[in-house]
Design a protein around this motif. Structure first.
Motif, PDB file in Angstrom:
ATOM      1  N   GLY A 278      -0.299   0.280  -9.343  1.00  0.00           N
ATOM      2  CA  GLY A 278      -1.518   0.105 -10.194  1.00  0.00           C
ATOM      3  C   GLY A 278      -1.232  -1.083 -11.003  1.00  0.00           C
ATOM      4  O   GLY A 278      -2.404  -1.960 -11.138  1.00  0.00           O
ATOM      5  N   ASP A 279      -0.024  -1.393 -11.572  1.00  0.00           N
ATOM      6  CA  ASP A 279       0.016  -2.570 -12.556  1.00  0.00           C
ATOM      7  C   ASP A 279       0.000  -3.969 -11.718  1.00  0.00           C
ATOM      8  O   ASP A 279      -0.665  -4.916 -11.960  1.00  0.00           O
TER       9      ASP A 279
ATOM     10  N   SER B 111       0.921  -1.015   0.072  1.00  0.00           N
ATOM     11  CA  SER B 111      -0.053   0.075   0.045  1.00  0.00           C
ATOM     12  C   SER B 111       0.744   1.242  -0.028  1.00  0.00           C
ATOM     13  O   SER B 111       0.508   2.270  -0.604  1.00  0.00           O
ATOM     14  N   GLY B 112       2.046   1.143   0.684  1.00  0.00           N
ATOM     15  CA  GLY B 112       2.964   2.416   0.734  1.00  0.00           C
ATOM     16  C   GLY B 112       3.467   2.791  -0.557  1.00  0.00           C
ATOM     17  O   GLY B 112       3.837   3.921  -0.730  1.00  0.00           O
ATOM     18  N   LEU B 113       3.447   1.961  -1.824  1.00  0.00           N
ATOM     19  CA  LEU B 113       3.700   2.274  -3.085  1.00  0.00           C
ATOM     20  C   LEU B 113       2.912   3.607  -3.580  1.00  0.00           C
ATOM     21  O   LEU B 113       3.259   4.294  -4.240  1.00  0.00           O
ATOM     22  N   GLN B 114       1.631   3.455  -3.232  1.00  0.00           N
ATOM     23  CA  GLN B 114       0.946   4.538  -3.428  1.00  0.00           C
ATOM     24  C   GLN B 114       1.258   5.945  -3.125  1.00  0.00           C
ATOM     25  O   GLN B 114       1.007   6.989  -3.824  1.00  0.00           O
TER      26      GLN B 114
ATOM     27  N   PRO C 238       6.236   8.600  -9.171  1.00  0.00           N
ATOM     28  CA  PRO C 238       5.390   7.984 -10.318  1.00  0.00           C
ATOM     29  C   PRO C 238       5.806   6.537 -10.365  1.00  0.00           C
ATOM     30  O   PRO C 238       5.137   5.875 -10.706  1.00  0.00           O
ATOM     31  N   PRO C 239       7.085   6.253 -10.398  1.00  0.00           N
ATOM     32  CA  PRO C 239       7.509   4.933 -10.821  1.00  0.00           C
ATOM     33  C   PRO C 239       6.655   3.613  -9.694  1.00  0.00           C
ATOM     34  O   PRO C 239       6.428   2.858 -10.111  1.00  0.00           O
TER      35      PRO C 239
END
Length: 233
Positions: free
Chosen positions: A174-175, A160-163, A167-168
């Motif tokens: 999302g992917d 969840s922290g990737l959100q 941008p990468p």
């Protein structure tokens, strides 16, 4: 007659909307489930290349599915299949590679953890025996200010922290959520091997080091995995 038909149409429309709403809630409730997989085949191939496939077996146990950001430790099993080999698991030199960062491995203990800086004694696996341990990364612990006790508070993979990243990271998130990309991490497991010989003076010989790269993948499960007739889980 027309009035009754209009009323029936309204009722049918409301019914369809209600079913669609409940269905969407059901999909959302099971959509955020993921599956961890240990690439045992790759590890077995590497052990075979080193001539250790008949001596060592490494495995990890996972649930059929996990909620996102819930897994905080790994359940690991190491089997000594040999007749005359002593296997020492070097915890302090083993590491978990999480998000391209190397983290010191901590062997979970039933005792309270008050100091993470203390050196961990290697675990000995004698011939024909198996060691089962729960391990995690040092970076995932947090210290309680009142009790002074360290406990694991963070997940192994903070998906969840990737959100919240750049941008990468957001694209990666999302992917992954759209099932277009898998995530991964690995364990660099350090073992020290020594033949068991009577009369060996302490410190006279150091066992050779065996570094086993244990890769893992994480994939997003489709919501259909929860259907009772779906056996492909």
């Amino acid at each position: 007659m027309t009035t009754n038909s209009d009323q029936n149409l309204v009722v049918l429309t409301l019914y369809i909307l209600g079913v669609a709403y409940v269905f969407n809630l059901m999909v959302e409730s099971v959509d955020d489930r993921i599956k961890y997989e240990f690439k045992k085949g790759e590890v077995d191939d590497k052990l075979k290349e080193q001539g250790l496939a008949e001596k060592i077996s490494v495995n990890f146990k996972f649930k059929a599915s996990e909620p996102i950001d819930e897994l905080k430790e790994l359940s690991m099993t190491i089997e000594n299949k040999s007749d005359d080999l002593a296997i020492y698991v070097d915890w302090d030199n083993s590491s978990l590679i999480l998000n391209n960062k190397s983290c010191r491995v901590i062997r979970k203990s039933p005792d309270l953890t008050r100091d993470l800086a203390i050196s961990q004694s290697p675990s000995l696996i004698v011939p024909k025996k198996t060691l089962t341990e729960n391990i995690t990364a040092e970076d995932l612990f947090e210290r309680d200010k009142e009790t002074g006790v360290y406990t694991v508070k963070k997940p192994l993979m903070n998906i969840s922290g990737l959100q919240k990243g750049g941008p990468p990271q957001k694209k990666m998130y999302g992917d992954f959520m759209n099932r277009g990309k898998e995530l991964g991490f690995s364990l660099q497991l350090v073992l020290r091997l020594s033949e068991i010989r009577a009369g060996l003076a302490p410190g006279a010989e150091y066992p050779p080091i065996c570094i086993i790269d244990c890769p893992f993948t994480i994939r997003k499960l489709p919501w259909t995995y929860a259907l009772p007739w779906n056996k492909k889980k």
